[in-house]
Write a protein that holds these residues in place. Structure first.
Motif, short mmCIF file in Angstrom:
data_model
loop_
_atom_site.label_atom_id
_atom_site.label_comp_id
_atom_site.label_asym_id
_atom_site.label_seq_id
_atom_site.Cartn_x
_atom_site.Cartn_y
_atom_site.Cartn_z
N PRO A 122 0.81 -1.14 -0.06
CA PRO A 122 0.29 -0.04 0.15
C PRO A 122 0.91 1.28 -0.10
O PRO A 122 1.87 1.49 0.68
CB PRO A 122 -1.03 -0.31 1.51
N ALA A 123 0.28 2.09 -0.64
CA ALA A 123 1.08 3.60 -0.73
C ALA A 123 0.38 4.24 0.43
O ALA A 123 -0.86 4.49 0.45
CB ALA A 123 0.94 4.26 -2.21
N THR A 124 1.13 4.79 1.30
CA THR A 124 0.58 5.54 2.53
C THR A 124 1.83 6.47 3.11
O THR A 124 2.97 6.14 2.70
CB THR A 124 0.11 4.73 3.37
N GLU A 179 12.59 9.83 9.74
CA GLU A 179 12.38 10.84 8.79
C GLU A 179 11.40 10.23 7.88
O GLU A 179 10.99 9.01 7.65
CB GLU A 179 13.63 10.86 7.73
N ALA A 180 10.58 11.37 7.49
CA ALA A 180 9.44 10.97 6.67
C ALA A 180 9.64 10.84 5.25
O ALA A 180 10.40 11.57 4.69
CB ALA A 180 8.09 12.35 6.73
N VAL A 181 9.30 9.74 4.45
CA VAL A 181 9.81 9.14 3.15
C VAL A 181 8.99 8.89 2.32
O VAL A 181 9.00 8.89 1.46
CB VAL A 181 10.84 8.36 3.37
N GLY A 182 7.60 8.65 2.67
CA GLY A 182 6.36 8.38 1.97
C GLY A 182 5.45 9.41 1.53
O GLY A 182 5.76 10.56 1.52
N GLY A 183 4.24 8.83 1.32
CA GLY A 183 3.13 9.63 0.91
C GLY A 183 2.91 10.73 1.77
O GLY A 183 2.96 10.77 3.12
N SER A 188 -6.16 4.63 4.24
CA SER A 188 -6.94 3.54 4.98
C SER A 188 -6.57 2.29 5.06
O SER A 188 -5.67 1.74 4.07
CB SER A 188 -8.47 3.63 4.43
N LEU A 189 -6.69 1.70 6.19
CA LEU A 189 -6.13 0.29 6.24
C LEU A 189 -6.96 -0.71 5.22
O LEU A 189 -8.00 -0.81 5.37
CB LEU A 189 -6.31 -0.18 7.89
N PRO A 190 -6.19 -1.39 4.56
CA PRO A 190 -6.87 -2.40 3.77
C PRO A 190 -7.51 -3.21 4.14
O PRO A 190 -7.13 -3.72 5.27
CB PRO A 190 -5.52 -2.80 2.77
N ALA A 191 -8.60 -3.70 3.72
CA ALA A 191 -9.40 -4.42 4.12
C ALA A 191 -8.98 -5.96 4.48
O ALA A 191 -9.24 -6.74 5.20
CB ALA A 191 -10.74 -4.86 3.19
N TRP A 192 -8.06 -6.24 3.57
CA TRP A 192 -7.35 -7.70 3.53
C TRP A 192 -6.52 -7.66 4.72
O TRP A 192 -6.28 -8.82 5.34
CB TRP A 192 -6.60 -8.08 2.14
N LEU A 193 -5.76 -6.42 4.98
CA LEU A 193 -4.76 -6.50 6.07
C LEU A 193 -5.73 -6.41 7.47
O LEU A 193 -5.31 -7.12 8.57
CB LEU A 193 -3.99 -5.35 6.13
N LEU A 194 -6.79 -5.71 7.46
CA LEU A 194 -7.83 -5.59 8.65
C LEU A 194 -8.32 -6.92 9.04
O LEU A 194 -8.30 -7.30 10.22
CB LEU A 194 -9.09 -4.60 8.24
N SER A 195 -8.52 -7.77 8.33
CA SER A 195 -9.07 -9.19 8.20
C SER A 195 -7.96 -10.10 9.16
O SER A 195 -8.59 -10.99 9.76
CB SER A 195 -9.45 -9.75 6.95
N ILE A 196 -6.58 -9.75 8.76
CA ILE A 196 -5.65 -10.43 9.43
C ILE A 196 -5.44 -9.94 10.69
O ILE A 196 -5.28 -10.80 11.63
CB ILE A 196 -4.19 -10.27 8.41
N LEU A 197 -5.40 -8.62 11.05
CA LEU A 197 -5.25 -8.12 12.25
C LEU A 197 -6.48 -8.35 13.32
O LEU A 197 -6.15 -8.12 14.50
CB LEU A 197 -4.89 -6.71 12.24
#
Length: 303
Positions: A122-124, A179-183, A188-197
């Motif tokens: 995920p881009a974040t 350091e901030a290096v991303g977007g 939002s937390l991806p649904a597939w990752l939420l299902s794992i957590l």
């Protein structure tokens, strides 16, 4: 001649920047990752603790005036309380110095998990940690309360949510800066990752006492249902379903209702039947079963 930058001003700006995003911050001891707020044993029961000791998670704030007053006292590093901030931060760590040279880092493990789930990384918003790892920031859905995890997703992949915190970008330790290096924004937390957590579902009623014929029948039905769930998975949800099935069945292994090798054999076959490799299945099953068994060792009444 350029004047040296005031560390206190830099860290104050980092704290205010995080607060402007709606993230609740609190001070960390200068140059460290440890909270600077007093512990319960040293609580004076005054100020914010007048009605009782308030921990760092409760005292974390987005109030700019309170933040300015706090950082005026010392060059504190900045902690972000992830739970009150409605964040889940995926911590992709680096192997320890004594690890094998071919041990994959957390970013590699997480990338492989994303690939198995049929999704790109995920881009974040993300930060580079002092050790060279990464923190990936995600917002949680309204009403969802997740706990911290350690190794649930994979080796060197942890998460911080309620009860946890991360060091904010702009903080400095002897090992290096954060350091901030991303977007620019947290996705939002991806649904597939939420299902794992999300915690593995628990049965509405679980029998207590020794294993009985009824509890074994219940376990057999659960095994059949979870195996069927995996074999019915579509591309993009196969690894997630396998992981959740193993998490759900691990409790029966812990309780003695099902032998571990029976669960592994059934789910391994189901995973391979829908296109996962044997190695992917083994890795997923080992991680999920180990977690579930460890969290259900105290027996049915505590589950």
């Amino acid at each position: 001649m350029t004047q040296p930058t005031d560390p206190r001003r830099v860290l104050l700006r980092a704290a205010l920047d995080a607060a402007e995003r709606g993230w609740h911050v609190f001070p960390l001891r200068p140059g460290t990752k440890r909270p600077a707020l007093h512990g319960e044993a040293a609580c004076p029961r005054t100020g914010p603790c007048t009605a009782g000791h308030r921990k760092w998670e409760q005292r974390a704030t987005t109030d700019p005036e309170l933040i300015r007053a706090t950082w005026a006292r010392a060059p504190y590093n900045v902690g972000i309380a992830t739970g009150p901030s409605a964040l889940v931060v995926v911590d992709l760590d680096m192997p320890k110095d004594n690890s094998s040279s071919d041990t994959p880092d957390g970013a590699t493990t997480f990338g492989a998990l994303c690939e198995r789930a049929g999704h790109p990384v995920p881009a974040t918003y993300r930060t580079r940690t002092a050790s060279g790892g990464e923190h990936l920031y995600f917002t949680t859905p309204t009403g969802v309360r997740l706990a911290n995890t350690a190794g649930t997703i994979g080796k060197l992949v942890d998460t911080r949510a309620w009860g946890g915190y991360v060091v904010a970008a702009g903080s400095i330790t002897p090992a290096g800066p954060y350091e901030a290096v991303g977007g620019p924004v947290a996705a939002s937390l991806p649904a597939w990752l939420l299902s794992i957590l999300k915690p593995a579902p628990k049965p509405a009623q679980t029998p207590s006492g020794p294993v009985t014929a009824q509890s074994r029948r219940y376990a057999d039905v659960a095994l059949a249902n979870e195996t069927r769930n995996v074999t019915g998975a579509q591309v993009g949800e196969r690894a997630t379903r396998l992981f959740r099935a193993a998490r759900a069945l691990g409790r029966f292994v812990a309780w003695g209702d099902l032998p571990r090798h029976v669960v592994e054999q059934a789910l391994q076959g189901a995973g391979e039947a829908v296109g996962l490799t044997a190695a992917e299945c083994r890795s997923t099953l080992r991680s999920a079963l180990n977690w579930s068994i460890a969290h259900n060792q105290r027996g049915r009444k505590a589950a």
